[in-house]
Enzyme design. Structure first.
Site, PDB file in Angstrom:
ATOM      1  N   GLN A   1       4.548  11.769 -14.072  1.00  0.00           N
ATOM      2  CA  GLN A   1       4.671  10.537 -13.481  1.00  0.00           C
ATOM      3  C   GLN A   1       2.084  10.855 -14.139  1.00  0.00           C
ATOM      4  O   GLN A   1       2.032   9.976 -13.782  1.00  0.00           O
ATOM      5  CB  GLN A   1       3.553  11.765 -12.081  1.00  0.00           C
ATOM      6  CG  GLN A   1       4.718  11.838 -10.978  1.00  0.00           C
ATOM      7  CD  GLN A   1       5.081  10.344 -10.502  1.00  0.00           C
ATOM      8  OE1 GLN A   1       5.181   9.478 -10.579  1.00  0.00           O
ATOM      9  NE2 GLN A   1       6.347  10.407 -11.503  1.00  0.00           N
TER      10      GLN A   1
ATOM     11  N   GLU B   1       2.288  11.868  -2.506  1.00  0.00           N
ATOM     12  CA  GLU B   1       2.943  10.668  -2.793  1.00  0.00           C
ATOM     13  C   GLU B   1       4.309  10.941  -2.933  1.00  0.00           C
ATOM     14  O   GLU B   1       5.925  10.212  -2.450  1.00  0.00           O
ATOM     15  CB  GLU B   1       2.899   9.687  -3.791  1.00  0.00           C
ATOM     16  CG  GLU B   1       3.861   8.205  -4.484  1.00  0.00           C
ATOM     17  CD  GLU B   1       3.617   7.788  -5.729  1.00  0.00           C
ATOM     18  OE1 GLU B   1       4.299   6.579  -5.884  1.00  0.00           O
ATOM     19  OE2 GLU B   1       2.726   7.786  -5.995  1.00  0.00           O
ATOM     20  N   HIS B   2       5.234  12.068  -4.127  1.00  0.00           N
ATOM     21  CA  HIS B   2       6.121  12.288  -4.184  1.00  0.00           C
ATOM     22  C   HIS B   2       5.624  14.286  -4.313  1.00  0.00           C
ATOM     23  O   HIS B   2       4.790  14.852  -5.028  1.00  0.00           O
ATOM     24  CB  HIS B   2       6.210  12.378  -5.662  1.00  0.00           C
ATOM     25  CG  HIS B   2       6.566  10.973  -6.142  1.00  0.00           C
ATOM     26  ND1 HIS B   2       5.837  10.276  -6.461  1.00  0.00           N
ATOM     27  CD2 HIS B   2       7.615  10.147  -6.399  1.00  0.00           C
ATOM     28  CE1 HIS B   2       6.069   8.937  -6.989  1.00  0.00           C
ATOM     29  NE2 HIS B   2       7.074   9.229  -6.170  1.00  0.00           N
TER      30      HIS B   2
ATOM     31  N   GLN C   1      -2.963 -14.698  -8.876  1.00  0.00           N
ATOM     32  CA  GLN C   1      -2.268 -15.700  -8.555  1.00  0.00           C
ATOM     33  C   GLN C   1      -1.171 -16.028  -8.391  1.00  0.00           C
ATOM     34  O   GLN C   1      -0.536 -16.760  -7.178  1.00  0.00           O
ATOM     35  CB  GLN C   1      -2.109 -16.393  -9.886  1.00  0.00           C
ATOM     36  CG  GLN C   1      -1.644 -15.953 -11.329  1.00  0.00           C
ATOM     37  CD  GLN C   1      -2.227 -14.703 -11.642  1.00  0.00           C
ATOM     38  OE1 GLN C   1      -3.187 -14.197 -11.693  1.00  0.00           O
ATOM     39  NE2 GLN C   1      -2.031 -14.614 -13.676  1.00  0.00           N
TER      40      GLN C   1
ATOM     41  N   TYR D   1       6.651  -8.192  -5.325  1.00  0.00           N
ATOM     42  CA  TYR D   1       6.413  -8.381  -6.145  1.00  0.00           C
ATOM     43  C   TYR D   1       6.783  -7.266  -7.476  1.00  0.00           C
ATOM     44  O   TYR D   1       6.737  -5.984  -7.317  1.00  0.00           O
ATOM     45  CB  TYR D   1       4.645  -8.638  -7.071  1.00  0.00           C
ATOM     46  CG  TYR D   1       4.028  -9.073  -8.000  1.00  0.00           C
ATOM     47  CD1 TYR D   1       3.273 -10.102  -7.907  1.00  0.00           C
ATOM     48  CD2 TYR D   1       3.718  -7.077  -8.775  1.00  0.00           C
ATOM     49  CE1 TYR D   1       2.895  -9.530  -9.142  1.00  0.00           C
ATOM     50  CE2 TYR D   1       2.994  -7.284 -10.000  1.00  0.00           C
ATOM     51  CZ  TYR D   1       2.600  -8.473 -10.138  1.00  0.00           C
ATOM     52  OH  TYR D   1       2.081  -9.017 -11.243  1.00  0.00           O
TER      53      TYR D   1
ATOM     54  N   GLU E   1      -8.283  -6.353  37.104  1.00  0.00           N
ATOM     55  CA  GLU E   1      -8.847  -6.258  35.752  1.00  0.00           C
ATOM     56  C   GLU E   1     -10.102  -7.051  35.568  1.00  0.00           C
ATOM     57  O   GLU E   1     -10.577  -8.225  35.041  1.00  0.00           O
ATOM     58  CB  GLU E   1      -7.609  -6.239  34.414  1.00  0.00           C
ATOM     59  CG  GLU E   1      -6.963  -5.363  34.442  1.00  0.00           C
ATOM     60  CD  GLU E   1      -5.807  -4.814  32.951  1.00  0.00           C
ATOM     61  OE1 GLU E   1      -5.845  -6.728  32.674  1.00  0.00           O
ATOM     62  OE2 GLU E   1      -5.862  -4.227  32.358  1.00  0.00           O
TER      63      GLU E   1
ATOM     64  N   SER F   1      -0.293   6.548  -9.010  1.00  0.00           N
ATOM     65  CA  SER F   1       0.739   7.576  -8.662  1.00  0.00           C
ATOM     66  C   SER F   1       0.180   8.430  -8.095  1.00  0.00           C
ATOM     67  O   SER F   1      -0.659   9.576  -9.253  1.00  0.00           O
ATOM     68  CB  SER F   1       2.144   7.579 -10.065  1.00  0.00           C
ATOM     69  OG  SER F   1       3.103   8.012  -9.356  1.00  0.00           O
TER      70      SER F   1
ATOM     71  N   ASN G   1      -1.191  -3.873 -10.608  1.00  0.00           N
ATOM     72  CA  ASN G   1      -2.691  -3.204 -10.716  1.00  0.00           C
ATOM     73  C   ASN G   1      -3.382  -4.019  -9.721  1.00  0.00           C
ATOM     74  O   ASN G   1      -3.035  -4.303  -8.621  1.00  0.00           O
ATOM     75  CB  ASN G   1      -2.592  -4.121 -11.678  1.00  0.00           C
ATOM     76  CG  ASN G   1      -2.957  -5.657 -12.347  1.00  0.00           C
ATOM     77  OD1 ASN G   1      -3.261  -6.360 -11.534  1.00  0.00           O
ATOM     78  ND2 ASN G   1      -3.242  -6.167 -13.083  1.00  0.00           N
TER      79      ASN G   1
ATOM     80  N   HIS H   1      -3.331 -14.510  36.605  1.00  0.00           N
ATOM     81  CA  HIS H   1      -2.570 -13.605  35.752  1.00  0.00           C
ATOM     82  C   HIS H   1      -1.741 -13.483  37.971  1.00  0.00           C
ATOM     83  O   HIS H   1      -0.983 -13.282  38.115  1.00  0.00           O
ATOM     84  CB  HIS H   1      -2.895 -12.341  35.817  1.00  0.00           C
ATOM     85  CG  HIS H   1      -2.879 -12.095  34.099  1.00  0.00           C
ATOM     86  ND1 HIS H   1      -3.969 -13.364  33.992  1.00  0.00           N
ATOM     87  CD2 HIS H   1      -2.196 -11.658  32.400  1.00  0.00           C
ATOM     88  CE1 HIS H   1      -3.771 -13.444  32.638  1.00  0.00           C
ATOM     89  NE2 HIS H   1      -2.845 -12.380  31.876  1.00  0.00           N
TER      90      HIS H   1
ATOM     91  N   HIS I   1       2.297   7.650 -16.371  1.00  0.00           N
ATOM     92  CA  HIS I   1       1.873   6.566 -15.273  1.00  0.00           C
ATOM     93  C   HIS I   1       0.848   5.574 -15.414  1.00  0.00           C
ATOM     94  O   HIS I   1       0.343   4.735 -16.237  1.00  0.00           O
ATOM     95  CB  HIS I   1       2.282   6.465 -14.378  1.00  0.00           C
ATOM     96  CG  HIS I   1       3.207   6.147 -14.024  1.00  0.00           C
ATOM     97  ND1 HIS I   1       4.188   5.262 -13.222  1.00  0.00           N
ATOM     98  CD2 HIS I   1       4.711   7.176 -12.579  1.00  0.00           C
ATOM     99  CE1 HIS I   1       5.440   5.599 -13.107  1.00  0.00           C
ATOM    100  NE2 HIS I   1       5.033   6.192 -12.529  1.00  0.00           N
TER     101      HIS I   1
ATOM    102  N   ASP J   1      13.318   7.805  -8.434  1.00  0.00           N
ATOM    103  CA  ASP J   1      12.650   6.729  -9.020  1.00  0.00           C
ATOM    104  C   ASP J   1      13.795   5.574  -8.912  1.00  0.00           C
ATOM    105  O   ASP J   1      13.556   4.033  -9.161  1.00  0.00           O
ATOM    106  CB  ASP J   1      12.011   7.112 -10.437  1.00  0.00           C
ATOM    107  CG  ASP J   1      10.382   6.932 -10.078  1.00  0.00           C
ATOM    108  OD1 ASP J   1      10.122   7.201  -8.759  1.00  0.00           O
ATOM    109  OD2 ASP J   1       9.920   7.375 -11.050  1.00  0.00           O
TER     110      ASP J   1
END
Length: 423
Positions: A251, A319-320, A183, A121, A407, A229, A206, A412, A254, A353
């Site tokens: 950042q 994250e960074h 979708q 995506y 068990e 971010s 998103n 088994h 963003h 990036d």
């Protein structure tokens, strides 16, 4: 930016969990409709959400050729060079199957197999993210995934951005579709008349994309649930004030929920960076977004030592992380939790990036405590291999059947006993 006490440090509570139940209900309905109605649902949702009436969902070769010819050749070359860097980095991650044999003849091992298909995506609609194409696709190519399907929302012209198409061509994508949002996730998870079902879905998006990925997990695999971010900078008195401010804003621009932190041992640096951020904000095109992020999720923490600073960073699990100190490499061993670590004043976050080669799909919202950047392993699965020998079953069979009976699993135990009886 606010200068705060470390005691005021809070976790990054900006995850998908904070979004409304109504959004989740909407996503479930979209997924259900796509599963039941296939392509017709994709056409309808693209018209409803993107304001575009499509004649076809799949990108044509002519559209790709047009995109390549419309882009400046220098930019195409830059994309190719970035792709080469990303491929080189991810080639180093590739692992091999392994086996070993014990003295009793037992063979054990692990077989690595690439996934059959992956859906990538790429966010879009109002902007183009060719870097997201390269980061999602190239590790899959390196892993050996046979079918890579790219989806991205179309622009008002009913097409994908030229830069996205060019990056997909460079990366080696054969099939691309002009669909976005929940979708698109549904199409990749369930398959439609046109869009193939995939085994895994990767890539940021998103809130609707994130919620949709969460809902389809189990039908297929996903990479992660990405939040807004974030960046943290660990700095001492030797750091460049302008560099820090610029990187924090890189950042903040963003998303209004992006986070930017400075952790420093210098009171003077803290004051200077606070002022410099405001100065640089004044001329930033995305000033409104960045200002809101800095106001709500920006902070400067002054600590007594770099060791304490490293502890604060590990609590944030950003994250960074940029380390701008006299000896950044000396601090690397103290950092346990960060998605990507940038060492030294020339290692600005955008280097990662776009161009260095490491992956920019990273854990957010503190999830770097337990997860990793997107990598080649994410596109492969592992199978255990066991070949037990006759000698081994003679020596260990009674132990195995005893364990099974412990068990309460008699069948088994009998599956082992029947082999011992024959011997």
């Amino acid at each position: 930016m606010r200068i705060q006490s470390v005691s005021e440090l809070k976790s990054l509570e900006r995850s998908v969990e904070q979004n409304t139940e109504q959004q989740r209900i909407d996503v479930i309905e979209i997924l259900r409709t796509v599963k039941n109605e296939g392509d017709s649902a994709l056409f309808a949702y693209t018209n409803q959400f993107d304001g575009v009436t499509l004649d076809a969902l799949e990108v044509t070769k002519e559209e790709v050729d047009e995109a390549l010819s419309s882009l400046d050749q220098e930019m195409v070359n830059i994309i190719r060079e970035a792709a080469a860097n990303i491929r080189e980095y991810h080639e180093k991650q590739k692992k091999e199957s392994w086996f070993f044999t014990r003295e009793d003849g037992t063979l054990l091992g692990q077989k690595l197999t690439p996934l059959d298909s992956v859906g990538v995506y790429v966010p879009g609609g109002t902007a183009a993210y060719p870097s997201s194409v390269l980061m999602g696709v190239i590790p899959a190519v390196v892993a050996g995934v046979e079918e890579i399907v790219l989806v991205s929302p179309p622009g008002k012209d009913g097409k994908l951005p030229s830069a996205v198409l060019a990056a997909a061509h460079v990366a080696g994508v054969k099939r691309m579709f002009k669909i976005g949002g929940a979708q698109a996730i549904g199409a990749l998870a369930y398959g439609t008349e046109t869009v193939p079902k995939t085994d895994k879905i990767v890539g940021p998006g998103n809130i609707y994309v994130a919620l949709a990925k969460r809902e389809v997990f189990g039908v297929c695999d996903i990479d992660m649930i990405a939040g807004p971010s974030e960046i943290a900078v660990l700095a001492d008195e030797t750091a460049n004030v302008k560099y820090i401010a610029a990187d924090l804003l890189s950042q903040a621009e963003h998303d209004s929920r992006s986070a930017a932190f400075l952790v420093t041992t210098s009171n003077e640096l803290a004051e200077q960076v606070s002022k410099e951020v405001e100065k640089q904000l004044a001329s930033l095109p995305r000033k409104v977004i960045a200002s809101q992020a800095i106001k709500d999720f920006g902070a400067i923490y002054v600590v007594g030592s770099l060791d304490e600073g490293a502890e604060v960073i590990n609590k944030i699990a950003p994250e960074h992380l940029e380390i701008m100190t006299k000896d950044p490499m000396g601090l690397l061993g103290k950092i346990k939790h960060a998605g990507a670590i940038f060492l030294g004043e020339y290692s600005s976050e955008p280097v990662g990036d776009y161009f260095a080669g490491s992956n920019h799909v990273l854990p957010t919202s503190g999830t770097a405590r337990f997860s990793s950047p997107l990598n080649v392993d994410d596109y492969m699965k592992k199978s255990s291999v066991i070949r037990y020998s006759e000698q081994a079953i003679k020596e260990n069979g009674h132990k195995i059947s005893a364990f099974a009976r412990l068990e309460g699993l008699e069948a088994h135990a009998r599956a082992i006993d029947v082999r011992l009886e024959e011997k």
